[in-house]
Motif scaffolding. Structure first.
Motif, short mmCIF file in Angstrom:
data_model
loop_
_atom_site.label_atom_id
_atom_site.label_comp_id
_atom_site.label_asym_id
_atom_site.label_seq_id
_atom_site.Cartn_x
_atom_site.Cartn_y
_atom_site.Cartn_z
N ASN A 99 0.78 -0.98 0.09
CA ASN A 99 -0.01 -0.04 -0.05
C ASN A 99 0.78 1.30 0.00
O ASN A 99 1.67 1.48 0.87
CB ASN A 99 -1.01 -0.12 1.36
CG ASN A 99 -0.23 -0.32 2.39
OD1 ASN A 99 0.62 -1.22 2.81
ND2 ASN A 99 -0.42 0.45 3.54
N THR A 113 1.28 5.08 0.09
CA THR A 113 0.51 6.45 0.52
C THR A 113 1.60 7.38 0.46
O THR A 113 2.09 7.91 1.51
CB THR A 113 0.02 6.02 1.90
OG1 THR A 113 -0.71 4.98 1.88
CG2 THR A 113 -0.99 6.96 2.46
N ASN A 121 6.62 3.62 3.40
CA ASN A 121 6.49 3.26 2.05
C ASN A 121 7.72 2.50 1.70
O ASN A 121 7.72 1.47 0.97
CB ASN A 121 6.23 4.61 0.91
CG ASN A 121 5.02 5.21 1.32
OD1 ASN A 121 3.80 4.57 1.37
ND2 ASN A 121 4.79 6.57 1.32
N TYR A 139 -3.80 1.55 -3.58
CA TYR A 139 -3.48 3.01 -3.38
C TYR A 139 -5.21 3.66 -2.95
O TYR A 139 -6.09 3.28 -3.42
CB TYR A 139 -3.22 3.84 -4.56
CG TYR A 139 -3.66 5.23 -4.37
CD1 TYR A 139 -2.77 6.04 -3.22
CD2 TYR A 139 -4.35 6.11 -4.77
CE1 TYR A 139 -3.11 7.27 -3.05
CE2 TYR A 139 -4.98 7.34 -4.53
CZ TYR A 139 -4.14 8.04 -3.66
OH TYR A 139 -4.60 9.30 -3.37
N ILE A 145 -2.27 8.96 -7.87
CA ILE A 145 -1.91 7.49 -8.64
C ILE A 145 -0.93 7.85 -9.59
O ILE A 145 -0.16 6.95 -10.21
CB ILE A 145 -3.31 7.00 -9.14
CG1 ILE A 145 -3.47 5.52 -8.68
CG2 ILE A 145 -3.70 7.22 -10.46
CD1 ILE A 145 -4.75 4.92 -8.97
N ILE A 169 2.51 8.29 -8.31
CA ILE A 169 3.03 6.86 -7.87
C ILE A 169 3.64 6.10 -9.22
O ILE A 169 4.75 5.62 -9.29
CB ILE A 169 1.91 5.92 -7.27
CG1 ILE A 169 1.58 6.27 -5.75
CG2 ILE A 169 2.72 4.30 -7.31
CD1 ILE A 169 0.61 5.70 -5.29
N ILE A 199 -1.86 -1.53 -10.38
CA ILE A 199 -2.93 -1.21 -9.11
C ILE A 199 -3.60 -2.17 -8.66
O ILE A 199 -4.34 -3.04 -9.40
CB ILE A 199 -3.78 -0.02 -9.62
CG1 ILE A 199 -3.16 1.14 -9.97
CG2 ILE A 199 -4.90 0.09 -8.53
CD1 ILE A 199 -2.48 1.78 -8.63
N ASN A 226 -7.78 -0.32 -5.45
CA ASN A 226 -8.49 1.03 -5.10
C ASN A 226 -9.80 0.91 -5.14
O ASN A 226 -10.36 0.29 -5.51
CB ASN A 226 -7.75 1.58 -6.43
CG ASN A 226 -8.33 2.98 -6.80
OD1 ASN A 226 -8.88 3.57 -7.78
ND2 ASN A 226 -7.99 3.93 -5.75
N HIS A 229 -9.44 8.18 -10.87
CA HIS A 229 -8.31 7.34 -10.66
C HIS A 229 -7.81 6.80 -11.78
O HIS A 229 -6.57 7.12 -12.13
CB HIS A 229 -8.62 6.59 -9.61
CG HIS A 229 -8.46 7.06 -8.16
ND1 HIS A 229 -9.65 7.50 -7.81
CD2 HIS A 229 -7.60 7.15 -7.11
CE1 HIS A 229 -9.44 7.87 -6.45
NE2 HIS A 229 -8.36 7.72 -6.23
#
Length: 465
Positions: free
Chosen positions: A226, A228, A252, A301, A349, A352, A367, A370, A399
């Motif tokens: 995950n 963040t 992270n 995410y 997103i 990332i 992903i 989500n 997203h």
């Protein structure tokens, strides 16, 4: 009108759940930490709903998987429960019913034209390994996990070609040893740091074992993290920037760096050494971590993190915690999901995807979760008895637009999985917030496709929207 956002060929359109959140505890040989916690403190769980039945996937997996096909999914992630698959936790010997069940699930996923993605640990540590050895603080437990992983690879690796070692391992660290939201609810920075290290080691050792096996030579193995992203209150303020860097390195990059690069972030290592809470490791272990990085990355995410330089007084009676280096920051005017108390910030997103492209060898990634959890969805039931969850469709679209932008700019993303296909049980929140494309009535176990389920079917068919 044509589709504006088209995704790469062969893109995964799918959804994710986990064993402990969907199967129910029918016929399991062992209890995990949540099964046990519910027995001793049922009132902690929303409406006192525990993990015994959840969404009844153990009994209804055939019809459930058929529904996933019906909404057009081409891939599906769930987890194999250590407490279900393994009879003897010390030897890794499998349980007959566990083998039968997971064989059935995997065959059914494939029969319905979906790619099975199997994860090995979704917070469900067998409670006896906690009681006997201290759970993830113990390197013996690391080795027992590798035995479980090997059993799973040997049994299912002929059909499962995408594996993940852990789902959100940082949550184990936070929940069990820092912020008291998973059993055993301790505040112990030293144990937190050792657990963080041991989970990285367990992942690398499982990957090492995977690569020695004949059954996995055409398979791939990764980890689900995950991410963040930590955004500083001000990009002008050097102290805010420093706080954000520390937050990223602990929450992270403490898993992202070892998984992809085989090493821990320098910022983190120096800080832990200075604070005298460094984990115990050996050179041999560090070389296992170095040489057994992942083939791909799954990214969950949900929300960003906003931080500022430490302004409040740190409570020293808690011992060491990462919180002594930062305060969380409530950004004025942020968009919120009021049910979950989480900020909605789709642009992260994109951030990332660019971070993975530029700083993590542009590793193949997807992903892996989500989603938007909403309480009281029954108020959106239409006259035909189905849920019109337009808010969820809008959330996904926003997203996906940012994900598409990241892909256009060269990020190597190969799929998008939502959380979750069918409303599932969620730890202490139980069924408070619903996330599914498909609703479940807990009294009757009747399952119905929501508006978002029909929407994802079109997206998957058109490979875009």
């Amino acid at each position: 009108m044509g589709n504006k956002y088209i995704f790469p060929e062969g893109f995964w359109w799918g959804s994710a759940t986990s064993g402990p959140q969907s199967e129910g505890s029918f016929n399991k040989k062992h209890k995990n930490v949540f099964d046990y916690w519910y027995e001793v403190e049922p009132e902690i769980f929303f409406d006192n709903v525990g993990p015994q039945v959840t969404s009844n996937f153990y009994n209804s997996y055939k019809s459930d998987i058929a529904m996933l096909k019906e909404i057009g999914l081409n891939s599906f992630r769930t987890s194999i429960q250590w407490t279900r698959l393994i009879k003897d936790l010390e030897t890794g010997e499998p349980d007959e019913d566990g083998v039968r069940f997971y064989n059935g699930v995997i065959d059914e996923i494939i029969k319905n034209g979906m790619i099975p993605v199997m994860n090995l640990h979704h917070f469900d540590l067998p409670v006896e390994l906690y009681n006997k050895y201290g759970g993830w603080t113990s390197k013996h437990v690391v080795d027992l996990f590798v035995k479980f992983a090997e059993t799973a690879f040997e049994l299912f690796g002929d059909r499962v070609k995408f594996w993940a070692t852990f789902n959100e391992p940082i949550v184990v660290v936070e929940g069990q040893y820092l912020y008291k939201f998973h059993y055993p609810k301790l505040v112990d920075g030293k144990k937190a740091v050792q657990t963080l290290y041991n989970l990285n080691l367990a992942s690398a050792k499982a990957i090492e074992r995977f690569r020695t096996l004949e059954c996995s030579k055409d398979g791939k193995i990764g980890i689900i993290l995950n991410l963040t992203p930590a955004y500083p209150r001000s990009t002008e303020n050097i102290e805010d920037l420093k706080a954000a860097k520390i937050v990223d390195s602990f929450f992270n990059n403490s898993f992202l760096d070892p998984a992809v690069k085989g090493e821990f972030p320098k910022v983190l290592v120096e800080l832990l050494e200075d604070d005298n809470v460094m984990w115990e490791s050996t050179e041999e272990e560090m070389s296992i971590i170095k040489n057994n990085t992942v083939d791909f990355l799954g990214v969950n995410y949900y929300q960003p993190r906003r931080v500022k330089a430490k302004e409040s007084n740190y409570d020293d009676s808690l011992g060491w915690m990462p919180d002594k280096y930062f305060d969380n920051y409530e950004m004025p005017g942020r968009r919120m999901n009021p049910y979950r108390g989480w900020e909605i910030y789709p642009k992260a997103i994109y951030d990332i995807s660019i971070n993975i492209r530029d700083n993590y060898n542009n590793i193949p990634w997807f992903i892996s979760e989500n989603g938007m959890g909403v309480e009281g969805e029954e108020k959106y039931i239409n006259e035909k008895g189905f849920i019109d969850d337009d808010y969820r469709i809008d959330f996904f679209k926003e997203h996906l637009e940012y994900l598409h932008k990241g892909i256009e700019e060269g990020s190597n993303c190969f799929g998008y999985h939502t959380w979750t296909p069918i409303d599932c049980w969620s730890w202490c929140n139980a069924y408070k917030n619903r996330y599914g494309f498909i609703s479940v009535d807990l009294k009757t176990q009747e399952k119905k496709i929501k508006k978002s389920g029909n929407w994802i079917k079109e997206v998957s068919k058109n490979n875009g929207f």
